[in-house]
Design a protein around this motif. Structure first.
Motif, short mmCIF file in Angstrom:
data_model
loop_
_atom_site.label_atom_id
_atom_site.label_comp_id
_atom_site.label_asym_id
_atom_site.label_seq_id
_atom_site.Cartn_x
_atom_site.Cartn_y
_atom_site.Cartn_z
N LEU A 77 -27.30 -64.48 2.56
CA LEU A 77 -27.42 -63.49 3.47
C LEU A 77 -26.44 -62.62 3.61
N ILE A 78 -25.08 -63.55 3.76
CA ILE A 78 -23.81 -62.49 3.72
C ILE A 78 -23.67 -61.58 2.23
N ASP A 79 -23.91 -62.38 1.43
CA ASP A 79 -23.57 -61.47 0.21
C ASP A 79 -24.54 -60.53 -0.23
N ARG A 80 -25.74 -60.57 0.36
CA ARG A 80 -26.68 -59.49 0.11
C ARG A 80 -26.79 -58.38 1.16
N ALA A 81 -26.30 -58.56 2.32
CA ALA A 81 -26.08 -57.69 3.43
C ALA A 81 -24.71 -56.91 3.39
N ARG A 82 -24.10 -56.70 2.42
CA ARG A 82 -22.79 -55.94 2.27
C ARG A 82 -22.81 -54.59 3.01
N LYS A 83 -24.13 -53.65 3.13
CA LYS A 83 -23.77 -52.48 3.74
C LYS A 83 -23.70 -52.70 5.24
N ALA A 84 -24.31 -53.99 6.08
CA ALA A 84 -24.36 -54.19 7.40
C ALA A 84 -22.99 -54.16 7.96
N GLU A 85 -22.97 -53.30 8.98
CA GLU A 85 -21.52 -53.02 9.83
C GLU A 85 -21.56 -54.35 10.77
N LEU A 86 -22.59 -54.89 11.09
CA LEU A 86 -22.85 -55.88 12.01
C LEU A 86 -23.77 -57.28 11.41
N PHE A 87 -22.98 -58.41 11.53
CA PHE A 87 -23.68 -59.54 11.01
C PHE A 87 -23.60 -60.56 12.23
N ILE A 88 -24.75 -60.68 12.88
CA ILE A 88 -24.56 -61.58 14.14
C ILE A 88 -25.51 -62.95 13.85
N LEU A 89 -24.81 -64.04 14.16
CA LEU A 89 -25.49 -65.14 14.23
C LEU A 89 -25.72 -65.58 15.72
N THR A 90 -27.03 -65.69 15.76
CA THR A 90 -27.78 -65.88 17.34
C THR A 90 -28.51 -67.29 17.55
N GLY A 91 -28.44 -67.53 18.68
CA GLY A 91 -29.21 -68.60 18.87
C GLY A 91 -28.30 -70.02 19.14
N PRO A 92 -28.65 -71.07 19.96
CA PRO A 92 -27.90 -72.05 20.41
C PRO A 92 -27.23 -72.94 18.93
N THR A 93 -27.81 -72.66 17.88
CA THR A 93 -27.20 -73.34 16.79
C THR A 93 -25.70 -72.63 16.30
N GLY A 94 -25.60 -71.41 16.85
CA GLY A 94 -24.31 -70.60 16.71
C GLY A 94 -23.21 -70.97 17.55
N GLN A 95 -23.07 -72.07 18.01
CA GLN A 95 -22.07 -72.52 18.94
C GLN A 95 -20.77 -72.83 18.10
#
Length: 246
Positions: A179-197
């Motif tokens: 996901l991180i490798d393919r989303a190189r254009k994205a200025e925001l990459f947000i991990l969300t939800g309880p698993t992101g603690q």
């Protein structure tokens, strides 16, 4: 694997913290720890569709034993490992600079295309109401609707996205690197939800920009919700927060 680099840091911070209780359960696997400062609760989304027949080789459960398995190829070991890392993270996390807001508040007005990794209907609806062009990707076919893409299309479409909001369960299913490798254009990459603690410093240098997670504010209520297998019961004992990755 992404979790390989995190587990070494978590092991160093686990010194002096003891395992109190744990459960591999639905909807969240959870680990409760205690140290001189406080108790802390860490969770990770359980993905039942990926679980196979399995006998756990750990005979003496401990924080270290769980964390050591965080980058295992077995999803049960990986889920318990991530929940343990999250428990250690929540024990140490400093939320003085956190924003107690919803993830929507992070998006810029000039953002056009937004990818949701994981079908989160209320969030998708809210994003569309604000005029964003939303692409929802989901691995579990049982959670698809008419506006959901298979996760197989992430590889092709993520390079077009201006922002990515990913369920932190991508840490559990091992897709976060792609996901991180393919989303190189994205200025925001947000991990969300309880698993992101996670501690935000664990993600320094990864291109993840923010963590939008939950802090347990009512331990008894949250634990009861977990033991009863209740999303809402657990989440009622929490408060949403957003932290920036340094």
């Amino acid at each position: 694997m992404f979790l390989s680099r995190i587990k070494g840091k978590a092991l160093k911070l686990a010194d002096g913290i003891e395992l109190v209780d744990f459960g591999f359960a639905l909807p969240y696997t959870w680990v409760l720890v205690s140290g001189p400062k406080c108790k802390a609760l860490g969770v990770a989304m359980t993905l039942p569709e990926e679980v196979q027949r399995y006998r756990n080789p750990i005979s003496e459960p401990s924080i270290d034993a769980f964390i050591e398995k965080a980058d295992s190829l077995n999803v049960i070991e990986r889920t318990l490992g991530l929940a343990a890392i999250n428990a250690v993270s929540q024990y140490h996390i400093d939320l003085n600079n956190a924003r107690w807001v919803d993830v929507l508040e992070l998006l810029h007005e000039n953002t056009e295309k937004v990818a949701l990794i994981g079908n989160m209907p209320p969030l998708a609806e809210a994003l569309r109401e604000r005029g964003f062009n939303v692409f929802v990707f989901e691995r579990n076919a049982r959670l698809w609707d008419r506006e959901t893409f298979s996760d197989a299309l992430e590889y092709h479409l993520l390079p077009e996205m201006d922002a990515v909001i990913a369920s932190a369960s991508c840490l559990v299913n091992g897709t976060i690197n792609m996901l991180i490798d393919r989303a190189r254009k994205a200025e925001l990459f947000i991990l969300t939800g309880p698993t992101g603690q996670l501690l935000p410093e664990f993600l320094r240098g990864t291109r993840v920009t923010h963590l939008a997670a939950m802090k347990v504010v009512d331990m008894e209520r949250a634990l009861l919700g977990l033991k009863l297998g209740s999303f809402k019961g657990f989440e009622d004992g929490n408060r949403k927060y957003v932290v920036e990755v340094p």
